[in-house]
Each structure stands twice: as C-alpha cells, then as structure tokens.
Write a protein that holds these residues in place. Structure first.
Motif, short mmCIF file in Angstrom:
data_model
loop_
_atom_site.label_atom_id
_atom_site.label_comp_id
_atom_site.label_asym_id
_atom_site.label_seq_id
_atom_site.Cartn_x
_atom_site.Cartn_y
_atom_site.Cartn_z
N ASP A 234 0.92 -1.11 -0.13
CA ASP A 234 -0.04 0.06 0.06
C ASP A 234 0.75 1.11 0.11
O ASP A 234 0.42 2.42 0.08
CB ASP A 234 -0.99 0.13 1.14
N VAL A 235 2.13 1.20 -0.38
CA VAL A 235 3.16 2.53 -0.26
C VAL A 235 2.92 2.82 -1.93
O VAL A 235 3.20 1.96 -2.80
CB VAL A 235 4.53 1.94 0.02
N ARG B 128 12.45 8.39 5.57
CA ARG B 128 12.23 8.91 4.29
C ARG B 128 10.89 9.34 3.71
O ARG B 128 10.27 10.32 3.48
CB ARG B 128 12.94 8.34 3.01
N ILE B 129 10.22 8.25 4.32
CA ILE B 129 8.68 8.30 3.81
C ILE B 129 7.81 9.35 4.86
O ILE B 129 7.33 10.14 4.39
CB ILE B 129 7.81 6.96 4.12
N ASN B 130 8.02 8.99 6.11
CA ASN B 130 7.52 9.77 7.27
C ASN B 130 8.10 11.10 7.45
O ASN B 130 7.28 12.00 7.28
CB ASN B 130 7.44 9.05 8.44
N ARG C 226 -7.22 9.60 0.59
CA ARG C 226 -7.57 9.83 1.98
C ARG C 226 -6.88 9.02 3.08
O ARG C 226 -6.21 7.73 2.79
CB ARG C 226 -9.04 9.12 1.96
N PHE C 227 -6.79 9.06 4.27
CA PHE C 227 -6.08 8.24 5.20
C PHE C 227 -6.99 8.51 6.49
O PHE C 227 -7.68 9.27 6.80
CB PHE C 227 -4.69 8.33 5.23
N THR D 235 0.62 9.05 3.17
CA THR D 235 0.38 8.49 4.58
C THR D 235 1.79 8.15 5.27
O THR D 235 2.65 7.64 4.26
CB THR D 235 -0.58 7.54 4.55
N LYS D 236 1.76 7.92 6.46
CA LYS D 236 2.81 7.40 7.17
C LYS D 236 2.90 5.86 7.12
O LYS D 236 2.02 5.08 6.89
CB LYS D 236 2.94 7.96 8.56
#
Length: 707
Positions: free
Chosen positions: A354-355, A384-386, A547-548, A561-562
RNA sequence: GGGUCCUUAGCUCAAUCGGUUAGAGCAGCCGGCUCAUACCCGGUAGGUUGCAGGUUCGAGUCCUGCAGGACCUACCA
C-alpha cells in the motif's frame, strides 16, 4: 537548446526475477533522468528489453522441459511487470530473441560481418566436445564426468559441484553428454574473437582519456586500469539458442550472449521506430554525432559498456555513435546483505503493497548507491517516507490547503503586496530548482532529493514565521494572511515542478490541487511569480488528495500517509529470525542439497573404486600463491597427507585445525599452484555458493573407509 | 596474484584544487507554536575522519603499510 538523447538501462537477463537492487541501480535512475531531460525540452529515446540468449537460459529451459521461447517469455513478462509497477516508462521494452524482436538477429549478424570486414575479428580453432549422436558441439556445461581434481564423479564440464572449482572440460575423466549420456568426442571447432587490443591501440585509449573528468571517477579509473590487460574475447559459442553466426560452415554456432546483448539496445530501438512507421529515424538517431548516448548500468557491467561495446560500435565502421557517459551505480544491499530472493532476504510485496509508487521511488532515490554500495534498511525507509514526504512536504501542502478551505472558503487568494520574506522564499525555490538541475545533470539523485526537501523546510519555516493563523483573525492582518497563503500555493506549484522526475504522479496531484491540472512540469517555471495573479476559484484543494485515517481515527486527506511503526517492527523481526536461521545454516555441517540433476547412472564397481576415508585436519594454512586455496595436513590414522582444498572462501585456517573431514584418498595427486595435493576433501556448496566441508560421524575413527 | 572503489557523529550521508572551527538529515535532549498528517519552528549535544607512519606552512583529501568490505580479472581446488 533541445538535444537528441538516447538512454538505455542494462538489459535484464530473462532468467529470473529482478529485485530492488536492480531497480535502484539501472532502471530508476535512468527513468528519473529521462523524465528530467524531457522536462528540459530534450528529445529523449528510452530503450530497454530483456537479454534472452546465453547458456544459463538454455540449460534452465531444457531442465524444465520448456521451449526456449516460452521460458524467456515468462521472465520477460515478470520483469516487465516489476518495472511497470515502479513507474519505469520505457519508450519500448522488448528483447533479443527472434520471436519478440525480428530485427535483432539481422542486426547482430550485420555487426559481426562489419567487424569482420574491418578486420576486428580474429579466428581461432580449438578442440571441443562434440556429440555424434546429437550432431552438435557441447558447451562445457553439457558435459559431465569425473572431476580430474577431486575425483567427484558428477562434475560438470565447467565446474565441479563437489569442489566448486572451474574445470577444463577437455580434461574430464570419462566424459558423458549430459543430454543423452553418450560419450562425446573431441573435435576441432572454429571460434571468432573480438580484437580489443587493436581498438585500444588505435583509438579506444584516446577516447577514454578524452572522457577524463566527465565520467564518474570510479568508472574512469576502473576502465583506464582495464585497458592495460585487454585481450581478444571470444564472441561465438556452440549452442542451439541464440543468433546464428553468419558464416558458411558455422552451423550450430551462435554469437556469444555478451556480444549480442548490447546490440539489443539498437535492435530494440530499430524495432520501435519500424513499428511506428518511421524506420529511417533509427539510424538518424544512432549515427548522428550530436546524439548523446547514456548507458545506465550496475558496476559489474562497466567494462562491457565502456570498453567492449564501444569497440563493437566503432569497430563496425558504420558511424554508430559512442556513449557520452556510462553512469554506473554501485550495488544496493538489503539490511546489510545482498538481496536473495530465494531465501527471503528481500522486500516482500505485502510489506509495501500500500505504499504509493512515488513514495518508493523517492525513498530509493535517497538511498541510491551512487558512490559506494548502499543499504536498504526499514528504519531509513520509514524515515524517508514519514519524515520527508509526510511530515515535511506532505504536511506543508496539507496545512496550506486546509487553511485556505477553513479561512478563505476554499478560494486561493489573489497575489497581494509582496514582502521581503515572500521574495526570499521565491528565491529559495529558484535556488532549489537550480540545485535539482545541477545534481540531476550529474546523476546525483540523492542530492537532488535533498534540495527539494530543503525547500520544504524553508516553506515550513516561512509559514511558522508568518503565522497566518494569527493574522487571519484580525481585519488588518487578513490581507497579509491571504498573501502568505498565495505564496504557499505558489510553493506547492514549485514542488509540483520539482518533484516531477522522481514522483510524476505526485506532481500531477499537486498541480491538480491548486487548479492547475495538466500543467507540464518545467524547472524554468520554479520561483517565477504567477502569470495569473488573480484568485483561483474552484481549485479542488484537499479533495483531490488521497484519504487516510489519522492517529485519532479521523478520516483525512493527505499527500502521503505514514509508514506505521508496527510494520517496521514486524519486518525487522522477520529479518532477525531469518538472519538467525541463515547463520545456523551457515554453521551447520550438513551441506545444502544441490538442485543439480542426478547424474548418469554408474555401476557399483565404478563407485567402489573411490576410496573415501574419515580424517582429521591437523594443520591448516593459506596457500601462498592462491587466494581460494588452503593447504591442509590431514590425519588419516595410518598416515598424514597434504591436501590442497579450495575452501578458503568459507574457512579461516585456524578454525579448521581439529576438524573432521571426509577425504578421497586414491585420487591421482595434482600440483595446485606449486603444491602437490594428495587427495580431495568432500564438500558441498552452501546456499551462498561457498563450499562447506562434510564431516564423518564421531564414531568413525580416522582412517575408516567410508562407503 | 593483478586491478578499481569504499571505511567520516548512534544511524544514513556531505565536505569543489590540499586551506577558516569537518557539515546536513534522522534518532537524543531542552524550549516554543496550534494552521496542519501527534505535525511544524528554534536551540542543544554528539568526531582521535578504520589503524600506523610519511609528505606539507597546512591532510578527511596526497603517498606507504596494515585491517575490514564490494566489484572486475587471473589462477583454480
């Protein structure tokens, strides 16, 4: 000025899946570079496909009983799918086999003939095994027999599975064809060699030296050193699968895979232009000295692309261009070890299902092994993502768009009076664009990502300093809050331009959110004041973001999203277990079962002729003249012998003393780099391909005959 | 055996031609803020640049040796 550019990514071998190490080494950087050059208005042709010839493929296909075409089709599809999922968009992704690419065979053959006409091919005649039953020459791997080094009875012609050593097939004892068990005969065969030495002396060295300072230092130094030890390389083999050698009497011979594979770049390109009804474009592009050719590869491919392929291109004498640059990456590892798909040492699809692709692309770009080997770690990935995407960039977008929805009824305010702080932020954006341009031009993808994130930081700082949430609540302050929001919207526009090469989908989303859907990204536009300074009514704002559900359980919109802590913990736990398991395997004295096919049946007498004994290593030291060998004194109870064994990769000499081993004792002695070896130790390859010794049961004393 | 490269803060990485006090981000600690995705902003701490020598007014950077790692190549069990 628009330039003509060809970008290639190393042709993946259609013999297995590709993993993130491959993606981050040769495909993602090429794709980012292509998108960047297209943003600059350059005319870019982006070519790739699978490499579908070679012995490894024929062997595996035959073992599975699958036709070659079906076998390579399977991996072609799998690899294509992996690359598509990473957002890699080639102009064309084809391959080198005839059924996929009808242009390849003719073009590769033409290169052979052109090189021959130019005197770049040398002919040599040697002895090789030939199967009279099958009427064809047998490549080394198709021949089995008794290893002349260790006595192992199921040695392959190129390599002995017992001792793991490379063999000269012609010296095998009692050779058999692995296809039908018949006894092959030695017969003379002619092969052609590419004369690299001549290329070096005539022009190659000068050409490479002219690239000094332009190529990455590691590529340049490596290639210069390489030049010193150039020798002619064989370009033909006796195989049933590949491009036939276009010479009378060369039946059953094909071009060696390393020769025909890079020609695939051209044949795939020719296929693309022909299929588009513009066949003339192919040579226009590949023979125009103004065209710039870039090969994105991993470091294992440097010699090929910087020395061998240029020799093929120029040696053919038809005016093919040489590469402008060969931006080779180093290797990408996974949590401290090489990726290993079969043992599970890799990133499971479920863990990142889901990334979004853009987030993966960004994270991989920030970890890219540009100057040294680098490592995927889950904590780094999460950071990096968060930290970068969600907290820095994503949250800036979010706080801006939400503010406009809350305090300006969802209408992006018109530009107002500009302050020094506003101007400074525009200037920062322009600087960021200049840095991105500079870094991407020099293949420094990590630095380009850092420059974008630095602007994110500037934007958040600006927002905090201006504190529009305070000013918006007073009549006097409201116009200033409006202007601050407009500047922030312009920064979102700037990000949409800046992130486009790495995160194309995110770029489009950002443009859409501020009512500029469909804008073509361009670094030139970054930092400019808006051409339409009026209010922007009807911008979708947060409604077009994914959305999250936030930490308080509320549903919200967000750019990114994280990646949750639990997932990092779960993956780290999985790897911890796996690592323990792998280490246990490594220390285990039981060798991994090999998956080689069972060898030709032998009679008991043949087997009984081998005298194997239990023994104990009394002394062990490194071989003075060979890296992979250890010199061992083995106690057989009735005598102690010197045995040289190629196990240095697996064992330190001191850890072997006292170790129980199985020794073949009636094998003819053999001199190994100066030291006589009187026997052979039984071993099997571990899952890392390195040999592991076999130990007898403690109850069998030294000297016991084993059977 | 020959060759190329790498080793810098707890982690991931910078440092242009040899030149000021070796810099960022993350993690840590202290403080501030409430527009925002429990985010953001400010401050602070953190270093014998793998080890040992050498050249130099000056070395993370150049040279030699050593240790560890990656890749190419040879020999090859």
């Amino acid at each position: 000025m628009a330039e003509k550019i060809i970008v290639t990514s190393a042709l993946p071998y259609a013999n297995g899946p590709i993993h993130f190490g491959h993606v981050v080494g040769a495909y993602l950087p090429a794709d980012v570079y292509v998108r960047y050059r297209r943003m600059c208005g350059d005319d870019v042709h982006f070519v790739c496909g699978t490499d579908e010839h070679g012995v490894a493929i024929t062997l595996k296909a035959e073992r599975e009983g699958t036709p070659y075409e079906a076998y390579v089709d399977h991996w072609h599809t799998t690899i294509d799918d992996t690359l598509r999922r990473m957002g890699i968009e080639f102009d064309v992704f084809s391959g080198t086999s005839h059924h996929r690419n009808p242009h390849h065979r003719a073009l590769a053959q033409q290169f052979f003939l052109d090189l021959q006409a130019e005197g770049y091919l040398l002919e040599k005649t040697e002895e090789q095994f030939f199967s009279e039953a099958l009427g064809r020459f047998l490549p080394d791997r198709y021949v089995t027999g008794t290893c002349y080094l260790c006595g192992h009875e199921n040695a392959r012609g190129d390599e002995c599975p017992a001792c793991g050593k490379y063999l000269d097939a012609r010296q095998l004892i009692d050779p058999k064809c692995s296809l039908d068990g018949s006894t092959p005969v030695l017969r003379e065969t002619t092969h052609w060699y590419l004369d690299l030495g001549r290329a070096r002396d005539e022009w190659l060295r000068a050409w490479i030296e002219s690239k000094r300072g332009q190529w990455k230092p590691n590529v340049e130094n490596f290639v210069l050193a390489d030049l010193e030890d150039l020798r002619a390389r064989p370009i033909t083999r006796d195989l049933p699968w590949g491009v036939p050698v276009p010479v009378d009497g060369a039946d059953g011979k094909v071009l060696y895979v390393w020769f025909d594979a890079p020609i695939g770049y051209l044949s795939i390109s020719r296929q693309y232009w022909t299929d588009r009804g513009q066949p003339e474009r192919f040579e226009e592009l590949w023979k125009d000295p103004a065209t710039k050719l870039f090969h994105f590869i991993g470091k294992d491919n440097i010699t090929f692309h910087a020395v061998v392929f240029p020799t093929i291109l120029r040696g053919a004498g038809k005016g093919w261009i040489l590469p402008e640059n060969v931006p080779a990456n180093e290797f990408f590892n996974f949590e401290g070890r090489k990726f290993n798909t079969s043992s599970g040492w890799m990133i499971p699809d479920e863990a990142i299902a889901d990334v979004p692709v853009d987030a993966l692309r960004y994270a991989l770009c920030t970890m890219m092994p540009e100057t040294a080997d680098s490592d995927w770690t889950w904590t780094e990935f999460q950071a990096r993502i968060n930290g970068d995407l969600a907290d820095n960039l994503g949250n800036f977008v979010s706080r801006t768009l939400r503010f406009i929805e809350r305090f300006f009824d969802g209408e992006v305010p018109a530009c107002g009076a500009e302050t020094a702080a506003d101007g400074a932020l525009y200037a920062a954006a322009e600087r960021a664009a200049a840095e991105v341009r500079e870094h991407l031009s020099a293949f420094r993808f990590r630095r380009a990502c850092q420059a974008v994130m630095a602007l994110g930081h500037e934007c958040n700082r600006y927002y905090d300093t201006e504190a529009p949430w305070t000013s918006v609540k007073t009549e006097d302050g409201r116009p200033r809050a409006a202007q601050v929001m407009r500047v922030c919207v312009e920064m979102i526009r700037a990000f949409a331009h800046l992130v486009a090469p790495v995160m194309p989908t995110t770029s489009a989303t950002l443009f859409a959110s501020i009512g500029a859907a469909g804008t073509a990204p361009s670094l030139d536009a970054v930092g400019a004041r808006p051409t339409e300074p009026g209010a922007i009514p009807g911008a979708p704002l947060t409604s077009c973001l994914p959305r999250f559900t936030d930490a308080r359980g509320q549903e919200k919109a967000a750019l990114f999203t994280k990646f949750p802590d639990q997932r990092v913990a779960a993956e780290e736990e999985r790897l911890r277990t796996l690592r323990e398991h792998m280490e246990a395997e490594t220390q285990s004295e039981t060798p991994e079962p090999t998956h080689d096919p069972v060898a030709t049946t032998i009679e008991f007498d043949t087997f009984a002729a081998v005298d194997m004994r239990a023994g104990t290593i009394r002394r062990a030291e490194s071989h003075p003249k060979a890296d992979r060998l250890l010199v061992l004194e083995v106690d057989l109870g009735f005598e102690t012998r010197t045995i040289v064994s190629g196990i240095a990769a697996s064992y330190a000499p001191e850890e072997l003393v006292g170790r129980r081993v199985v020794a073949v004792t009636n094998l003819a002695p053999r001199r190994l780099r100066g030291i006589d070896s009187n026997g052979m130790l039984m071993a099997g390859d571990g899952d890392d391909g390195k040999p592991r010794l076999i130990a007898p049961d403690p109850a069998t004393p030294d000297g016991t005959r084993l059977s």
